[in-house]
Design a protein around this motif. Structure first.
Motif, PDB file in Angstrom:
ATOM      1  N   GLU A 136       0.592  -1.447   0.200  1.00  0.00           N
ATOM      2  CA  GLU A 136       0.241  -0.087  -0.345  1.00  0.00           C
ATOM      3  C   GLU A 136       1.476   1.244   0.068  1.00  0.00           C
ATOM      4  O   GLU A 136      -0.383   2.172  -0.202  1.00  0.00           O
ATOM      5  CB  GLU A 136      -0.860  -0.024   1.630  1.00  0.00           C
ATOM      6  CG  GLU A 136      -1.608  -1.606   1.327  1.00  0.00           C
ATOM      7  CD  GLU A 136      -2.761  -1.424   2.440  1.00  0.00           C
ATOM      8  OE1 GLU A 136      -3.809  -0.562   2.557  1.00  0.00           O
ATOM      9  OE2 GLU A 136      -2.691  -1.348   3.657  1.00  0.00           O
ATOM     10  N   LYS A 138       1.755   3.374  -1.396  1.00  0.00           N
ATOM     11  CA  LYS A 138       2.206   4.648  -3.356  1.00  0.00           C
ATOM     12  C   LYS A 138       1.600   5.315  -2.832  1.00  0.00           C
ATOM     13  O   LYS A 138       0.379   5.280  -2.292  1.00  0.00           O
ATOM     14  CB  LYS A 138       1.861   3.666  -4.385  1.00  0.00           C
ATOM     15  CG  LYS A 138       0.497   2.602  -4.051  1.00  0.00           C
ATOM     16  CD  LYS A 138       1.261   1.580  -4.923  1.00  0.00           C
ATOM     17  CE  LYS A 138      -1.086   1.170  -4.942  1.00  0.00           C
ATOM     18  NZ  LYS A 138      -0.551  -0.143  -5.353  1.00  0.00           N
ATOM     19  N   TRP A 139       1.417   6.997  -3.331  1.00  0.00           N
ATOM     20  CA  TRP A 139       0.381   7.460  -3.652  1.00  0.00           C
ATOM     21  C   TRP A 139       0.988   8.389  -4.785  1.00  0.00           C
ATOM     22  O   TRP A 139       1.933   8.685  -6.024  1.00  0.00           O
ATOM     23  CB  TRP A 139       0.523   9.016  -2.479  1.00  0.00           C
ATOM     24  CG  TRP A 139      -0.816   9.912  -2.385  1.00  0.00           C
ATOM     25  CD1 TRP A 139      -1.896   9.449  -1.798  1.00  0.00           C
ATOM     26  CD2 TRP A 139      -0.674  11.053  -3.048  1.00  0.00           C
ATOM     27  NE1 TRP A 139      -1.921  10.484  -2.264  1.00  0.00           N
ATOM     28  CE2 TRP A 139      -2.484  11.516  -2.682  1.00  0.00           C
ATOM     29  CE3 TRP A 139       0.175  11.438  -4.348  1.00  0.00           C
ATOM     30  CZ2 TRP A 139      -1.478  11.942  -3.053  1.00  0.00           C
ATOM     31  CZ3 TRP A 139       0.170  12.671  -3.925  1.00  0.00           C
ATOM     32  CH2 TRP A 139      -1.575  12.905  -4.020  1.00  0.00           C
ATOM     33  N   GLU A 140       0.085   8.819  -5.640  1.00  0.00           N
ATOM     34  CA  GLU A 140      -0.680   9.637  -6.707  1.00  0.00           C
ATOM     35  C   GLU A 140      -1.274  10.876  -6.762  1.00  0.00           C
ATOM     36  O   GLU A 140      -2.145  10.447  -5.779  1.00  0.00           O
ATOM     37  CB  GLU A 140      -0.379   8.957  -8.180  1.00  0.00           C
ATOM     38  CG  GLU A 140      -1.322   7.802  -8.476  1.00  0.00           C
ATOM     39  CD  GLU A 140      -1.090   7.147  -9.110  1.00  0.00           C
ATOM     40  OE1 GLU A 140      -2.161   6.917 -10.031  1.00  0.00           O
ATOM     41  OE2 GLU A 140       0.055   7.155  -9.774  1.00  0.00           O
ATOM     42  N   GLY A 142      -4.377  12.859  -6.674  1.00  0.00           N
ATOM     43  CA  GLY A 142      -6.134  12.992  -7.449  1.00  0.00           C
ATOM     44  C   GLY A 142      -6.352  11.656  -6.011  1.00  0.00           C
ATOM     45  O   GLY A 142      -7.397  11.676  -6.109  1.00  0.00           O
ATOM     46  N   GLU A 143      -5.432  10.808  -5.920  1.00  0.00           N
ATOM     47  CA  GLU A 143      -5.491   9.615  -5.034  1.00  0.00           C
ATOM     48  C   GLU A 143      -6.335  10.171  -3.177  1.00  0.00           C
ATOM     49  O   GLU A 143      -5.615  11.264  -2.956  1.00  0.00           O
ATOM     50  CB  GLU A 143      -4.122   9.140  -4.810  1.00  0.00           C
ATOM     51  CG  GLU A 143      -4.826   7.249  -4.424  1.00  0.00           C
ATOM     52  CD  GLU A 143      -3.465   6.117  -4.408  1.00  0.00           C
ATOM     53  OE1 GLU A 143      -3.613   5.083  -4.175  1.00  0.00           O
ATOM     54  OE2 GLU A 143      -2.891   6.550  -6.134  1.00  0.00           O
ATOM     55  N   PHE A 144      -6.987   9.854  -2.666  1.00  0.00           N
ATOM     56  CA  PHE A 144      -8.190  10.221  -1.488  1.00  0.00           C
ATOM     57  C   PHE A 144      -6.834   9.326  -0.321  1.00  0.00           C
ATOM     58  O   PHE A 144      -7.000  10.206   0.765  1.00  0.00           O
ATOM     59  CB  PHE A 144      -9.074  10.107  -1.894  1.00  0.00           C
ATOM     60  CG  PHE A 144     -10.181  10.876  -0.536  1.00  0.00           C
ATOM     61  CD1 PHE A 144     -10.112  11.765  -0.673  1.00  0.00           C
ATOM     62  CD2 PHE A 144     -10.754   9.811   0.455  1.00  0.00           C
ATOM     63  CE1 PHE A 144     -10.875  12.443   0.364  1.00  0.00           C
ATOM     64  CE2 PHE A 144     -11.739  10.546   1.402  1.00  0.00           C
ATOM     65  CZ  PHE A 144     -11.942  11.894   1.273  1.00  0.00           C
ATOM     66  N   PHE A 195      -8.329  13.880   3.839  1.00  0.00           N
ATOM     67  CA  PHE A 195      -7.831  12.322   2.614  1.00  0.00           C
ATOM     68  C   PHE A 195      -8.255  11.932   3.839  1.00  0.00           C
ATOM     69  O   PHE A 195      -8.859  11.816   5.049  1.00  0.00           O
ATOM     70  CB  PHE A 195      -6.309  12.367   2.957  1.00  0.00           C
ATOM     71  CG  PHE A 195      -5.031  13.937   1.941  1.00  0.00           C
ATOM     72  CD1 PHE A 195      -4.993  13.407   0.440  1.00  0.00           C
ATOM     73  CD2 PHE A 195      -5.124  15.000   2.314  1.00  0.00           C
ATOM     74  CE1 PHE A 195      -4.811  14.166  -0.256  1.00  0.00           C
ATOM     75  CE2 PHE A 195      -4.557  15.806   1.378  1.00  0.00           C
ATOM     76  CZ  PHE A 195      -5.036  15.286  -0.038  1.00  0.00           C
TER      77      PHE A 195
END
Lengths: 397, 215
Positions: A136, A138-140, A142-144, A195
């Motif tokens: 898990e 990871k982040w980009e 637009g991701e909530f 978030f």
């Protein structure tokens, strides 16, 4: 051949100067013990530093920052040159920059049964410096959902202090990982962006709340309340946190880290000195013992000069004579080395037994390197004996 | 093994020897394998020197000596040892026994220095033949010169050889004992088809010489 050697033994008496031979043997035994002990100590120390059973994953990563003093309050940023300097040191494998959040943030519970709210700050670090392996992570944009790694010591603090004082339930890592919460990030005007967040792992290595580097870079760009900031903490990967050079470098550059991790440095300096003294004493004694042995061989040959000369005259080959003399002088050395090896073996076993209760693990048997060292020393003695015997018999012939 | 001499002159005797003629000094001579050679010479003309030069105990000479085609002055110590063990047996004029060893041990030493050609009982057989059985266990140093001479002869016969070199070997033996020694030596040399090189002061008919030379 046996009878021939028996007769040679009657002619070439090795009994003369027995006392000096005995003294040289004792000297050689002590020298061997010191040299081989030095090798074994070195091996044990190497094992302590690098073996899996002793290796402490926390200790191989050091988080460094400037030592905070009255004079540098508010000016603890690390310059680019300082980071490059650190990167160029031989004891540093890689350097990662810890990026601090430059925006205000808070987290709050989404459950009424378990309410909490707190202001918070994040840090991020390149992935290769993490000790948590989570899919898990990871982040980009637009991701909530924002994954978070928490320090293990936070949970320990909660479970073993806070929960008791506040009459709250204790929580396992697995339970904490199931608790979702809201992460609020505020811009300069105080406007919040929310978030969902969840702890996806616990770190022993870095003692701050971590978010993915991608999220940090994005959020700093979006919400930062000040311009570009210099890093004030770095994480360093090193093979040996006990390396005295590293400790010296940190001191010289006003850097600090968890002292507990570098405590080995002092022990190591002591071990290095002990090993060095054992080496030097051993080698000096070895040289003297070799000298006495050489003199002893010379004395034996000189005192049997006439008989050796007649033996050669009657047809004894120089090689036969040299082989006989080697057989008289060399086996004692094998015994001496065997006794020294045995003594080291016993000491190693005792040391192993003594250290286990202290959670320091060394092998109960000596290292194979010790055998190699013993064979090498034996080879040196063999060569010295052979050259001495050859030289002096040639003089008599 | 063939022994060839080419203009040999021992350096210490050079002045004296160039004044007179000799069958060996300063000339060319070849001794073939199996020859029985007697070298006769008065005292002080270099008999022992010659024996020592042939056995390569000394190298203070001019000229060359060859064993077959090899010059002995350029042979390695190991090769010389091989020749002394396998091809050339010797009885020194001064005998050169180890005084601290028994007569038996002196003989044994030469027997086992290389692969033995005779088993141990041969020592007793030869000692019996030369009448020295009773002193076999005695230290060589306390034996009479005549006894030592016979022990030295037995020692020389205990090894393989192509040449038996002897320097006045019967000087301290009476006629009876000389005859016994001659018989033993003859038998052993014939067994091996070996040559004989013997020096003495006087002429004699101990052996059937193929050549008699004046030094």
């Amino acid at each position: 051949m046996q009878l021939f050697n028996k007769l040679l033994k009657k002619l070439i008496r090795t009994g003369r100067g027995r006392r000096s031979f005995l003294m040289a043997s004792i000297g050689l035994s002590i020298a061997m013990l010191l040299i081989l002990a030095a090798v074994q100590i070195q091996e044990n120390y190497h094992e302590l530093l690098y073996s899996k059973s002793n290796q402490d994953s926390v200790a191989n990563f050091l988080v460094l920052n400037k030592e905070l003093t009255d004079r540098n309050l508010g000016a603890t940023a690390l310059e680019r040159a300082e980071i490059t300097g650190l990167r160029n040191q031989s004891f540093v494998e890689s350097v990662g920059i810890l990026t601090a959040s430059r925006f205000k943030a808070s987290i709050q519970s989404r459950s009424d049964r378990f309410p909490f709210f707190t202001d918070i700050a994040f840090e991020s670090v390149p992935k290769e410096f993490l000790d948590v392996n989570s899919k898990e992570w990871k982040w980009e944009p637009g991701e909530f959902f924002v994954p978070i790694i928490a320090p293990n010591m936070f949970l320990d603090f909660y479970n073993f202090q806070f929960s008791f004082s506040q009459n709250l339930p204790q929580l396992t890592q697995e339970i904490v990982k199931m608790i979702g919460f809201t992460v609020n990030v505020y811009d300069a005007q105080g406007k919040a962006t929310s978030f969902t967040g969840r702890v996806v792992g616990f770190s022993d290595r870095i003692s701050s709340l971590l978010v993915p580097q991608e999220f940090m870079d994005w959020a700093n760009g979006q919400f930062a309340q000040s311009g570009e900031a210099k890093p004030s903490r770095v994480i360093v990967r090193t093979k040996d946190p006990g390396n005295p050079e590293l400790v010296q470098y940190l001191q010289q550059n006003g850097l600090t880290t968890d002292a507990d991790k570098t405590r080995f440095s002092r022990y190591r300096q002591v071990v290095t000195i002990v090993v060095r003294i054992a080496w030097i004493t051993g080698v000096v004694m070895f040289a003297f013992a070799m000298l006495v042995f050489t003199l002893f061989i010379q004395l034996t040959i000189a005192s049997s000069k006439d008989d050796i000369s007649l033996l050669i005259g009657l047809g004894t080959s120089p090689r036969q004579l040299q082989r006989f003399l080697m057989r008289q002088f060399f086996p004692a050395n094998i015994w001496i080395i065997c006794v020294a090896l045995l003594a080291i073996g016993v000491l190693q076993y005792l040391l192993h037994g003594w250290l286990v209760p202290q959670h320091v693990f060394i092998k109960p048997i000596p290292s194979p390197v010790l055998l190699v060292a013993a064979v090498l020393v034996l080879l040196v003695i063999w060569l010295v004996n052979l050259v001495t015997i050859k030289n002096y018999t040639r003089q008599v012939i | 093994m063939r022994i060839s001499f080419t203009n040999i002159i021992p350096l210490p005797l050079r002045d004296r020897l160039t004044q007179r003629s000799s069958d060996i000094w300063n000339t060319t001579l070849t001794l073939e394998q199996g020859e029985w050679v007697k070298i006769k010479a008065p005292s002080g003309t270099g008999k022992t020197t010659l024996i020592h030069i042939v056995y390569r105990l000394r190298q203070d000479y001019e000229g060359k000596i060859y064993f077959d085609d090899d010059a002995i002055d350029s042979m390695k110590d190991e090769s010389i040892a091989g020749i002394r063990q396998q091809k050339m047996a010797i009885v020194f004029q001064d005998l050169r026994l180890f005084p601290q060893l028994s007569c038996r041990e002196n003989i044994q030493l030469k027997r086992v220095m290389q692969d033995p050609v005779y088993a141990e009982p041969m020592i007793d057989t030869m000692a019996e033949a030369l009448g020295v059985s009773h002193i076999m266990e005695q230290k060589a140093g306390i034996c009479s010169y005549g006894e030592q001479q016979r022990v030295a002869i037995i020692r020389s016969l205990m090894q393989p050889f192509e040449w038996l070199v002897m320097d006045e070997p019967f000087s301290h033996l009476d006629q009876v004992n000389t005859a016994k020694a001659v018989q033993l030596i003859t038998t052993e040399c014939k067994k091996r088809n070996a040559g004989l090189l013997i020096t003495d002061l006087e002429e004699d008919n101990h052996f059937t010489y193929t050549r008699q030379l004046q030094l």
